[in-house]
Motif scaffolding. Structure first.
Motif, mmCIF file in Angstrom:
data_model
loop_
_atom_site.group_PDB
_atom_site.id
_atom_site.type_symbol
_atom_site.label_atom_id
_atom_site.label_comp_id
_atom_site.label_asym_id
_atom_site.label_seq_id
_atom_site.Cartn_x
_atom_site.Cartn_y
_atom_site.Cartn_z
ATOM 1 N N ALA A 188 -6.420 7.226 1.134
ATOM 2 C CA ALA A 188 -7.627 6.385 1.098
ATOM 3 C C ALA A 188 -8.337 6.464 -0.247
ATOM 4 N N LEU A 221 -7.988 -3.036 -4.135
ATOM 5 C CA LEU A 221 -8.880 -3.603 -3.110
ATOM 6 C C LEU A 221 -9.623 -4.833 -3.630
ATOM 7 N N TRP A 252 -4.879 2.192 -4.953
ATOM 8 C CA TRP A 252 -5.365 1.514 -3.740
ATOM 9 C C TRP A 252 -6.775 0.963 -3.980
ATOM 10 N N ARG A 300 -8.534 -8.094 4.900
ATOM 11 C CA ARG A 300 -8.414 -6.702 5.348
ATOM 12 C C ARG A 300 -7.255 -6.509 6.333
ATOM 13 N N ASN A 306 0.848 -1.204 0.000
ATOM 14 C CA ASN A 306 0.000 0.000 0.000
ATOM 15 C C ASN A 306 0.880 1.248 0.000
ATOM 16 N N ASP A 334 -5.328 -2.837 8.611
ATOM 17 C CA ASP A 334 -5.431 -1.394 8.894
ATOM 18 C C ASP A 334 -4.618 -0.654 7.836
ATOM 19 N N ARG A 335 -5.284 0.101 6.984
ATOM 20 C CA ARG A 335 -4.589 0.721 5.859
ATOM 21 C C ARG A 335 -3.640 1.844 6.280
#
Ligand code: FE2
Length: 295
Positions: free
Chosen positions: A101, A110, A106, A269, A91, A271-272
């Protein structure tokens, strides 16, 4: 030290010991790992700190690297952080910062959290993918694998007959549309034109049949789109039941190798706001899996 492969406790995956992936391999080592891939379809190598060059050298032991003129994502050359042959599943921006975000790359990436087979949207699909975990987030970010051989075997006979000679159309456009990413330039859409692959294929070495499913599959030749989509969704639900799935919990310097011809996988998933730096090398399928003809 000889290569050895342990079955438990990784579900259908195998855990490999006795190999240094950064050092040259003997032909016996290569044969043992290939035999392990034939059996397990997913192999885990622990404690393998690798440079990109070493990862590429290890990958080349098992075939020919994928090389395409058209991109497999929406990155422009100026967006690239890594050198040729190494796909970036981090990322991070080229400057090494965490992507925003609303970063378009990105958002595009996803969709890797949907079940898929790498490069199923390519005319020649992928053989093995090798993913090296360089920086692992503190939470989440597992990679899950589903065994498409076991999923095929578990189908009822009527469904096996029904799907025996079906052809699916695969495109990045379909997998991205599934998460609402539909804003593609004309050039991107042209790069992502659908390609066709049989839904049932036989492994070129073992002959074992498997389902060739992927979130990139969005149509079945000769079927209406709604009927194709609901059937593909149903098959995917069947094929990704827990009994067919191994979930890999990453440690730094794990190297995981999988056979895209007989498995699907998905990212999970995380925590980005934390860094995830994982890098993939991919082999092209030199011995394409055979389409299985209707009985
Ligand atoms: Fe993937």
């Amino acid at each position: 030290m000889a290569v050895s492969i342990r079955s438990a406790p990784l579900g259908f995956a195998g855990e490999v010991s006795g190999v240094d992936c950064a050092a040259p391999l003997s032909s016996e080592d290569i044969a043992a790992i290939e035999a392990g891939m034939d059996r397990h379809a997913v192999l885990v190598f622990r404690d393998q700190p690798l440079s990109d060059e070493r990862q590429l050298a290890f990958t080349r032991c098992f075939g020919r690297l994928e090389k395409y003129d058209t991109p497999g994502d929406i990155r422009k050359p100026s967006d690239r952080r890594l050198g040729p042959g190494v796909a970036d599943f981090s990322n991070l921006t080229p400057a090494g910062k965490i992507m925003a975000a609303d970063d378009r790359i990105w958002l595009f990436k996803l969709a890797d959290q949907l079940w898929h087979s790498d490069s199923s949207y390519r005319p020649v699909t992928a053989k093995y993918s090798l993913l090296s975990g360089r920086i692992i987030p503190s939470w989440g970010a597992n990679t899950e694998f589903a065994d498409m051989r076991a999923a095929y075997d578990a189908l009822d006979e009527g469904t096996k007959r029904e799907i025996a000679d079906l052809i699916c159309e695969h495109s990045l456009i379909y997998s991205r549309a599934a998460i609402g990413f539909t804003e593609l330039t004309a050039e991107e859409a042209a790069n992502f034109r659908p390609v066709s692959h049989p839904l049932v294929r036989a492994h070129p070495r073992t002959g074992r049949k498997s389902l060739f499913l992927s979130s990139h599959a969005g149509a079945i030749v000769g079927w209406t789109i709604p009927e194709a989509r609901i059937f593909l969704r149903d098959l995917t639900e069947h094929a990704t039941q827990r009994e067919f799935v191994y979930s890999h919990v990453w440690k730094p310097h794990d190297l995981v190798m999988w056979d895209n011809r007989v498995t699907m996988h998905r990212a999970r998933r995380f925590d980005r706001n934390e860094t995830r730096d994982v890098r993939r090398t991919t082999l092209t399928d030199d011995a394409p899996a055979a389409a299985v003809a209707a009985p």
